[in-house]
Design a protein around this motif. Structure first.
Motif, PDB file in Angstrom:
ATOM      1  N   MET A 172       0.848  -1.193   0.000  1.00  0.00           N
ATOM      2  CA  MET A 172       0.000   0.000   0.000  1.00  0.00           C
ATOM      3  C   MET A 172       0.877   1.233   0.000  1.00  0.00           C
ATOM      4  SD  MET A 172      -3.122   1.164   0.085  1.00  0.00           S
ATOM      5  CE  MET A 172      -3.678   2.881   0.166  1.00  0.00           C
ATOM      6  N   VAL A 173       0.551   2.174  -0.884  1.00  0.00           N
ATOM      7  CA  VAL A 173       1.319   3.409  -1.029  1.00  0.00           C
ATOM      8  C   VAL A 173       0.406   4.589  -0.732  1.00  0.00           C
ATOM      9  CG1 VAL A 173       2.675   4.829  -2.607  1.00  0.00           C
ATOM     10  CG2 VAL A 173       2.709   2.329  -2.838  1.00  0.00           C
ATOM     11  N   GLY A 174       0.834   5.464   0.174  1.00  0.00           N
ATOM     12  CA  GLY A 174      -0.011   6.612   0.472  1.00  0.00           C
ATOM     13  C   GLY A 174       0.681   7.651   1.323  1.00  0.00           C
ATOM     14  N   ASN A 175       0.018   8.784   1.490  1.00  0.00           N
ATOM     15  CA  ASN A 175       0.595   9.911   2.227  1.00  0.00           C
ATOM     16  C   ASN A 175       0.259   9.893   3.714  1.00  0.00           C
ATOM     17  OD1 ASN A 175      -2.215  10.697   1.390  1.00  0.00           O
ATOM     18  ND2 ASN A 175      -1.722  12.489   2.618  1.00  0.00           N
ATOM     19  N   SER A 176      -0.627   8.990   4.149  1.00  0.00           N
ATOM     20  CA  SER A 176      -1.043   8.953   5.545  1.00  0.00           C
ATOM     21  C   SER A 176      -0.488   7.720   6.251  1.00  0.00           C
ATOM     22  CB  SER A 176      -2.571   8.956   5.651  1.00  0.00           C
ATOM     23  OG  SER A 176      -2.976   8.687   6.978  1.00  0.00           O
ATOM     24  N   LEU A 177       0.355   7.934   7.250  1.00  0.00           N
ATOM     25  CA  LEU A 177       0.829   6.805   8.055  1.00  0.00           C
ATOM     26  C   LEU A 177      -0.344   6.121   8.748  1.00  0.00           C
ATOM     27  CD1 LEU A 177       4.014   8.370   9.712  1.00  0.00           C
ATOM     28  CD2 LEU A 177       3.979   6.417   8.143  1.00  0.00           C
ATOM     29  N   LYS A 178      -1.258   6.911   9.263  1.00  0.00           N
ATOM     30  CA  LYS A 178      -2.369   6.373  10.048  1.00  0.00           C
ATOM     31  C   LYS A 178      -3.288   5.482   9.218  1.00  0.00           C
ATOM     32  CE  LYS A 178      -6.179   7.835  13.047  1.00  0.00           C
ATOM     33  NZ  LYS A 178      -6.871   9.014  13.652  1.00  0.00           N
ATOM     34  N   SER A 179      -3.617   5.915   7.999  1.00  0.00           N
ATOM     35  CA  SER A 179      -4.603   5.201   7.187  1.00  0.00           C
ATOM     36  C   SER A 179      -4.002   4.266   6.148  1.00  0.00           C
ATOM     37  CB  SER A 179      -5.506   6.211   6.455  1.00  0.00           C
ATOM     38  OG  SER A 179      -6.298   6.925   7.363  1.00  0.00           O
ATOM     39  N   ASP A 180      -2.859   4.659   5.576  1.00  0.00           N
ATOM     40  CA  ASP A 180      -2.304   3.928   4.439  1.00  0.00           C
ATOM     41  C   ASP A 180      -1.203   2.943   4.807  1.00  0.00           C
ATOM     42  OD1 ASP A 180      -3.927   5.448   2.697  1.00  0.00           O
ATOM     43  OD2 ASP A 180      -2.457   7.061   2.680  1.00  0.00           O
ATOM     44  N   VAL A 181      -0.587   3.142   5.955  1.00  0.00           N
ATOM     45  CA  VAL A 181       0.613   2.353   6.281  1.00  0.00           C
ATOM     46  C   VAL A 181       0.419   1.450   7.494  1.00  0.00           C
ATOM     47  CG1 VAL A 181       3.029   2.488   7.004  1.00  0.00           C
ATOM     48  CG2 VAL A 181       2.181   4.000   5.190  1.00  0.00           C
ATOM     49  N   LEU A 182       0.097   2.022   8.631  1.00  0.00           N
ATOM     50  CA  LEU A 182       0.070   1.247   9.880  1.00  0.00           C
ATOM     51  C   LEU A 182      -0.894   0.059   9.843  1.00  0.00           C
ATOM     52  CD1 LEU A 182       0.399   4.111  12.533  1.00  0.00           C
ATOM     53  CD2 LEU A 182       2.179   2.589  11.644  1.00  0.00           C
ATOM     54  N   PRO A 183      -2.133   0.206   9.326  1.00  0.00           N
ATOM     55  CA  PRO A 183      -3.028  -0.960   9.279  1.00  0.00           C
ATOM     56  C   PRO A 183      -2.504  -2.075   8.378  1.00  0.00           C
ATOM     57  CG  PRO A 183      -4.263   1.074   8.938  1.00  0.00           C
ATOM     58  CD  PRO A 183      -2.807   1.409   8.824  1.00  0.00           C
ATOM     59  N   VAL A 184      -1.833  -1.699   7.284  1.00  0.00           N
ATOM     60  CA  VAL A 184      -1.304  -2.691   6.341  1.00  0.00           C
ATOM     61  C   VAL A 184      -0.123  -3.433   6.958  1.00  0.00           C
ATOM     62  CG1 VAL A 184      -0.230  -3.014   4.076  1.00  0.00           C
ATOM     63  CG2 VAL A 184      -2.164  -1.441   4.331  1.00  0.00           C
ATOM     64  N   LEU A 185       0.748  -2.705   7.640  1.00  0.00           N
ATOM     65  CA  LEU A 185       1.858  -3.360   8.342  1.00  0.00           C
ATOM     66  C   LEU A 185       1.335  -4.341   9.387  1.00  0.00           C
ATOM     67  CD1 LEU A 185       4.271  -0.330   8.995  1.00  0.00           C
ATOM     68  CD2 LEU A 185       4.384  -2.015   7.136  1.00  0.00           C
ATOM     69  N   ALA A 186       0.250  -3.966  10.066  1.00  0.00           N
ATOM     70  CA  ALA A 186      -0.298  -4.794  11.138  1.00  0.00           C
ATOM     71  C   ALA A 186      -0.833  -6.129  10.640  1.00  0.00           C
ATOM     72  CB  ALA A 186      -1.404  -4.032  11.867  1.00  0.00           C
ATOM     73  N   ILE A 187      -1.241  -6.194   9.369  1.00  0.00           N
ATOM     74  CA  ILE A 187      -1.790  -7.453   8.835  1.00  0.00           C
ATOM     75  C   ILE A 187      -0.757  -8.231   8.028  1.00  0.00           C
ATOM     76  CG2 ILE A 187      -4.157  -6.581   8.837  1.00  0.00           C
ATOM     77  CD1 ILE A 187      -3.892  -6.224   5.785  1.00  0.00           C
ATOM     78  N   GLY A 188       0.489  -7.716   7.950  1.00  0.00           N
ATOM     79  CA  GLY A 188       1.549  -8.461   7.268  1.00  0.00           C
ATOM     80  C   GLY A 188       1.898  -7.984   5.883  1.00  0.00           C
ATOM     81  N   GLY A 189       1.296  -6.870   5.448  1.00  0.00           N
ATOM     82  CA  GLY A 189       1.607  -6.323   4.135  1.00  0.00           C
ATOM     83  C   GLY A 189       2.763  -5.346   4.189  1.00  0.00           C
ATOM     84  N   TYR A 190       3.008  -4.682   3.059  1.00  0.00           N
ATOM     85  CA  TYR A 190       4.069  -3.684   2.959  1.00  0.00           C
ATOM     86  C   TYR A 190       3.443  -2.297   2.862  1.00  0.00           C
ATOM     87  CZ  TYR A 190       7.443  -7.414   2.088  1.00  0.00           C
ATOM     88  OH  TYR A 190       8.248  -8.525   2.212  1.00  0.00           O
ATOM     89  N   GLY A 191       4.009  -1.341   3.589  1.00  0.00           N
ATOM     90  CA  GLY A 191       3.506   0.022   3.570  1.00  0.00           C
ATOM     91  C   GLY A 191       4.571   1.004   3.140  1.00  0.00           C
ATOM     92  N   VAL A 192       4.268   1.813   2.127  1.00  0.00           N
ATOM     93  CA  VAL A 192       5.190   2.841   1.642  1.00  0.00           C
ATOM     94  C   VAL A 192       4.569   4.206   1.907  1.00  0.00           C
ATOM     95  CG1 VAL A 192       6.454   3.777  -0.322  1.00  0.00           C
ATOM     96  CG2 VAL A 192       6.050   1.309  -0.165  1.00  0.00           C
ATOM     97  N   HIS A 193       5.240   4.982   2.733  1.00  0.00           N
ATOM     98  CA  HIS A 193       4.766   6.326   3.060  1.00  0.00           C
ATOM     99  C   HIS A 193       5.412   7.333   2.124  1.00  0.00           C
ATOM    100  CE1 HIS A 193       4.690   9.960   5.945  1.00  0.00           C
ATOM    101  NE2 HIS A 193       3.503   9.832   5.386  1.00  0.00           N
ATOM    102  N   VAL A 194       4.568   8.040   1.370  1.00  0.00           N
ATOM    103  CA  VAL A 194       5.051   9.112   0.487  1.00  0.00           C
ATOM    104  C   VAL A 194       4.458  10.408   1.040  1.00  0.00           C
ATOM    105  CG1 VAL A 194       5.155   9.991  -1.864  1.00  0.00           C
ATOM    106  CG2 VAL A 194       5.111   7.524  -1.474  1.00  0.00           C
ATOM    107  N   PRO A 195       5.199  11.119   1.880  1.00  0.00           N
ATOM    108  CA  PRO A 195       4.628  12.286   2.565  1.00  0.00           C
ATOM    109  C   PRO A 195       4.184  13.373   1.589  1.00  0.00           C
ATOM    110  CG  PRO A 195       6.761  11.657   3.506  1.00  0.00           C
ATOM    111  CD  PRO A 195       6.610  10.886   2.234  1.00  0.00           C
TER     112      PRO A 195
END
Length: 230
Positions: A172-195
């Motif tokens: 998942m790629v997105g500008n929000s750590l809260k919505s785009d990254v942290l939930p995906v990391l929690a389920i075992g996926g990859y999160g890319v934060h693009v501020p």
């Protein structure tokens, strides 16, 4: 990484969004200046918005309803009907804004198309997000469009099941750590934060993220370098 699907947030990841909300919020606070200082009116509006999220979800329509409610609250229900009409006009103006893609978006999608299944996974009002996607000219790059009422772990798991993949095959790629990254990391996926240079206060995360599946990018094109290095 064994990535099969790359999902992109839309607002402030593919195209500009938050600055339009901030512009209207500023005008709302100026409209209510006879009742409260602008910074206090902004704080009242944010509280109303957050309280209304379970009812209205995310997007312009909920924002307009929250502005009207906040105006009634701030003015102790003495706000003139002309001001309410202005608030409604603000909302229509936001919906009719042209779509301005962020730098490099189309080049990134062209590079990734055919190598991965590309998905849009974004929060917001269904009609508004569909309209923005159509106006953006990007629709043809995406295998699937998911307009979500929220972005919690359960919402991402539902999407992953629909895509018939495992969490570790999802990025998942997105500008929000809260919505785009942290939930995906929690389920075992990859999160890319693009501020993005501006973020809604409700989406801000103060703590540092440390996780083996977490990556921080500078601009969307940094995804290409990340994937090439794996």
């Amino acid at each position: 990484m064994k990535i099969k699907v790359i999902a992109f947030d839309a607002d402030d990841t593919l195209w500009i969004n938050e600055p339009y909300f901030q512009e209207i919020e500023q005008r709302f606070c100026e409209l209510l200046e006879d009742y409260l200082p602008q910074h206090t009116a902004a704080r009242e509006l944010l509280q109303v918005e957050i309280g209304n999220l379970p009812l209205y979800g995310y997007g312009v329509k909920g924002f307009v309803l929250s502005m009207i409610e906040a105006a009634l609250k701030i003015s102790d229900k003495t706000i003139h009907i002309d001001a309410v009409e202005k608030i409604i006009a603000y909302g229509k103006e936001m919906i009719e804004k042209p779509i301005e893609l962020l730098e490099g978006v189309e080049d990134v999608l062209k590079n990734l198309q055919g190598q991965y299944r590309l998905v849009v996974a974004t929060k917001g009002d269904l009609l508004d997000q569909e309209r923005k996607l159509k106006r953006s000219g990007l629709e043809g790059y995406f295998h699937h469009i998911e307009i979500m009422s929220d972005k919690k772990e359960s919402d991402y798991l539902k999407l992953i099941r629909h895509l018939d993949i495992q969490p570790e095959e999802f990025m998942m790629v997105g500008n929000s750590l809260k919505s785009d990254v942290l939930p995906v990391l929690a389920i075992g996926g990859y999160g890319v934060h693009v501020p993005y240079h501006t973020t809604w206060a409700h989406e801000k995360v103060e703590h540092v993220v440390e996780h083996p599946h977490f990556y921080e990018g500078q601009g969307l094109s940094s995804i290409l370098l990340l994937l090439q290095s794996q």
